[in-house]
Design a protein around this motif. Structure first.
Motif, PDB file in Angstrom:
ATOM      1  N   THR A 328       0.821  -1.203   0.000  1.00  0.00           N
ATOM      2  CA  THR A 328       0.000   0.000   0.000  1.00  0.00           C
ATOM      3  C   THR A 328       0.860   1.260   0.000  1.00  0.00           C
ATOM      4  O   THR A 328       0.574   2.235  -0.717  1.00  0.00           O
ATOM      5  CB  THR A 328      -0.942   0.008   1.217  1.00  0.00           C
ATOM      6  OG1 THR A 328      -1.780  -1.156   1.171  1.00  0.00           O
ATOM      7  CG2 THR A 328      -1.822   1.246   1.221  1.00  0.00           C
ATOM      8  N   LEU A 331       2.526   1.744  -3.512  1.00  0.00           N
ATOM      9  CA  LEU A 331       1.585   2.224  -4.518  1.00  0.00           C
ATOM     10  C   LEU A 331       1.223   3.698  -4.291  1.00  0.00           C
ATOM     11  O   LEU A 331       1.130   4.482  -5.246  1.00  0.00           O
ATOM     12  CB  LEU A 331       0.325   1.365  -4.494  1.00  0.00           C
ATOM     13  CG  LEU A 331       0.503  -0.102  -4.908  1.00  0.00           C
ATOM     14  CD1 LEU A 331      -0.792  -0.875  -4.678  1.00  0.00           C
ATOM     15  CD2 LEU A 331       0.928  -0.210  -6.364  1.00  0.00           C
ATOM     16  N   VAL A 389       1.718   0.120 -10.875  1.00  0.00           N
ATOM     17  CA  VAL A 389       0.396   0.355 -10.289  1.00  0.00           C
ATOM     18  C   VAL A 389      -0.678  -0.387 -11.082  1.00  0.00           C
ATOM     19  O   VAL A 389      -1.545  -1.075 -10.507  1.00  0.00           O
ATOM     20  CB  VAL A 389       0.091   1.868 -10.251  1.00  0.00           C
ATOM     21  CG1 VAL A 389      -1.354   2.109  -9.809  1.00  0.00           C
ATOM     22  CG2 VAL A 389       1.060   2.580  -9.307  1.00  0.00           C
ATOM     23  N   GLY A 390      -0.617  -0.293 -12.413  1.00  0.00           N
ATOM     24  CA  GLY A 390      -1.611  -0.984 -13.241  1.00  0.00           C
ATOM     25  C   GLY A 390      -1.509  -2.488 -13.119  1.00  0.00           C
ATOM     26  O   GLY A 390      -2.542  -3.190 -13.056  1.00  0.00           O
ATOM     27  N   TYR A 392      -0.581  -4.219 -10.614  1.00  0.00           N
ATOM     28  CA  TYR A 392      -1.133  -4.658  -9.335  1.00  0.00           C
ATOM     29  C   TYR A 392      -2.657  -4.723  -9.400  1.00  0.00           C
ATOM     30  O   TYR A 392      -3.277  -5.714  -8.985  1.00  0.00           O
ATOM     31  CB  TYR A 392      -0.699  -3.715  -8.215  1.00  0.00           C
ATOM     32  CG  TYR A 392      -1.337  -4.042  -6.887  1.00  0.00           C
ATOM     33  CD1 TYR A 392      -0.871  -5.102  -6.116  1.00  0.00           C
ATOM     34  CD2 TYR A 392      -2.422  -3.298  -6.417  1.00  0.00           C
ATOM     35  CE1 TYR A 392      -1.466  -5.421  -4.898  1.00  0.00           C
ATOM     36  CE2 TYR A 392      -3.022  -3.606  -5.207  1.00  0.00           C
ATOM     37  CZ  TYR A 392      -2.547  -4.662  -4.451  1.00  0.00           C
ATOM     38  OH  TYR A 392      -3.142  -4.975  -3.266  1.00  0.00           O
ATOM     39  N   HIS A 393      -3.268  -3.671  -9.944  1.00  0.00           N
ATOM     40  CA  HIS A 393      -4.731  -3.621  -9.962  1.00  0.00           C
ATOM     41  C   HIS A 393      -5.325  -4.605 -10.972  1.00  0.00           C
ATOM     42  O   HIS A 393      -6.391  -5.176 -10.725  1.00  0.00           O
ATOM     43  CB  HIS A 393      -5.201  -2.195 -10.264  1.00  0.00           C
ATOM     44  CG  HIS A 393      -4.998  -1.250  -9.125  1.00  0.00           C
ATOM     45  ND1 HIS A 393      -5.725  -1.303  -7.965  1.00  0.00           N
ATOM     46  CD2 HIS A 393      -4.113  -0.221  -8.958  1.00  0.00           C
ATOM     47  CE1 HIS A 393      -5.329  -0.360  -7.134  1.00  0.00           C
ATOM     48  NE2 HIS A 393      -4.347   0.315  -7.713  1.00  0.00           N
ATOM     49  N   GLY A 396      -2.885  -8.322 -10.002  1.00  0.00           N
ATOM     50  CA  GLY A 396      -2.546  -8.681  -8.628  1.00  0.00           C
ATOM     51  C   GLY A 396      -1.060  -8.845  -8.385  1.00  0.00           C
ATOM     52  O   GLY A 396      -0.651  -9.443  -7.381  1.00  0.00           O
TER      53      GLY A 396
END
Length: 405
Positions: A328, A331, A389-390, A392-393, A396
């Protein structure tokens, strides 16, 4: 500790001990007012800020991130970034120099021994300056190392060449990143004057010109075993080390953006001439110019808020270093760094769009804001922050632990 035997304390007055976050911010603002006075001349003539760095060290600001149990005040990361932004607004080179210093202090916090913490935190409290000998430009890819640390009796020897070492010309201690026999990263903190270390003043960038960046050549440099930190551990478990380093970089960009915006407002008010057909007698009455300035001001507010938000995430990761908190924090800091980088470049470009040709005069040196922003924002490519960031979203995939996010 064996390191003490290698260290000759400099004849300098002890640094001021800051007692609170409020005092840290107040001292940063007062110091920034002094630093701003000669910033343009230092940039134009490449006058290295030795005296200014001494004042920074004596102010006590270089010790504000030290844990309270070791004599510091353990400021929040939002305050650490804001102190950086305040200094960088005055002179972005000086604002950047302590970044590696604070990174080393965080590395000590995370996996230094109690003996190492006691000694090196004590040196930072006294006003000593730390820098990193990290980058190598002759390897096949960024982030790769050829510098090696090998065992030699009770200690070690280091051989290698490190380029782009920010602040090395001003440092008391150099943290050398090298690979051990198993290919793992070790961090060795050695006195700058240790035998076998050669410092070369060879930084020739068009921006961030007075950061004291240079090349460190290490030839058979002896290091005591108790000066070596097993830095690879920071990449094997969740920590906030990367996030701390990156949020300070975001603070530098925010400071540059604020400075460029301030200069734009001043020039628009007092010097710029309105464009033909604008219908305005002054640029300050031109609705399109006002709109552009409003946009920059809004983006600055957003960047400041993002840093504060990211700072809270980093605080949580320091207090409770779980995988979730570390991810967290990474990011949130990546988002803050993207936005501060973009607003720094945007503000520097807008300065010339609104101020006009008169603002390009060499004597004004207003281009230093763009040069500094462009140079510093190359530190870690934004495209990889967006990708992390992308990824991860969407997939995962957790952000990498490589110091660059």
């Amino acid at each position: 500790m064996g390191t003490i035997s290698q260290f000759a304390e400099k004849a300098r007055p002890p640094a001021h001990r800051i007692e609170s976050e409020e005092e840290a911010l107040s001292i940063a603002k007062d110091l920034a007012a002094e630093l701003a006075e000669g910033a343009s001349e230092r940039d134009l003539e490449r006058v290295l800020p030795y005296e200014e760095l001494d004042r920074l060290a004596q102010s006590g600001l270089l010790a504000i991130s030290i844990p309270s149990e070791h004599g510091g005040i353990d400021v929040s990361n939002a305050v650490l970034a804001e102190v950086t932004a305040i200094l960088a607004e005055a002179d972005s080179s000086i604002g950047l120099i302590p970044q590696e210093h604070f990174y080393i202090l965080e590395a000590l916090r995370q996996h230094g021994s109690e003996e190492q913490k006691q000694f090196f935190f004590g040196r930072a409290l006294a006003g000593d300056r730390f820098c990193c000998a990290l980058s190598e430009t002759e390897t096949s890819a960024a982030g790769h190392y050829e510098t090696r640390i090998t065992e030699d009796g009770a200690g070690y020897r280091i051989d290698g060449r490190k380029q782009h070492s920010t602040g090395v010309l001003f440092a008391d201690w150099i943290a050398v990143f090298a690979l051990d026999a198993a290919g793992r990263i070790a961090l060795s903190i050695v006195p700058r004057g240790a035998e076998g270390i050669q410092i070369i003043d060879d930084w020739d960038s068009f921006g961030q010109r007075v950061t004291g960046t240079g090349t460190a050549v290490l030839q058979n440099v002896y290091v005591n075993a108790d000066s070596v930190i097993r830095h690879h551990r920071g990449f094997e478990r969740p920590t906030a080390i990367d996030a701390v380093g990156q949020i300070i970089h975001a603070g530098v960009d925010l400071g540059i953006a604020r400075a460029a915006f301030r200069e734009t407002v001043h020039f628009v008010r007092y010097h710029a001439r309105p464009s033909p057909g604008s219908g305005a007698e002054q640029v300050s009455e031109d609705p399109l110019a006002i709109t552009e300035l409003g946009k920059i001001a809004t983006h600055l507010e957003a960047a400041t808020a993002l840093i504060e938000h990211a700072g809270r995430k980093v605080d949580a990761a320091q207090v409770d270093p779980t995988e979730e908190h570390a991810v967290t924090a990474s990011l949130a800091v990546a988002a803050a760094k993207v936005v501060t980088s973009e607003v720094a470049l945007e503000a520097a470009n807008t300065l010339f769009e609104l101020a006009g040709t008169a603002a390009t005069r060499v004597a004004l040196n207003l281009d230093r804001y763009w040069r500094n922003a462009r140079t510093h924002t190359l530190h870690d490519p934004l495209r990889w922050k967006y990708h992390a960031v992308g990824n991860y979203h969407v997939n995962g995939v957790k952000p990498p632990r490589n110091g660059a996010l």
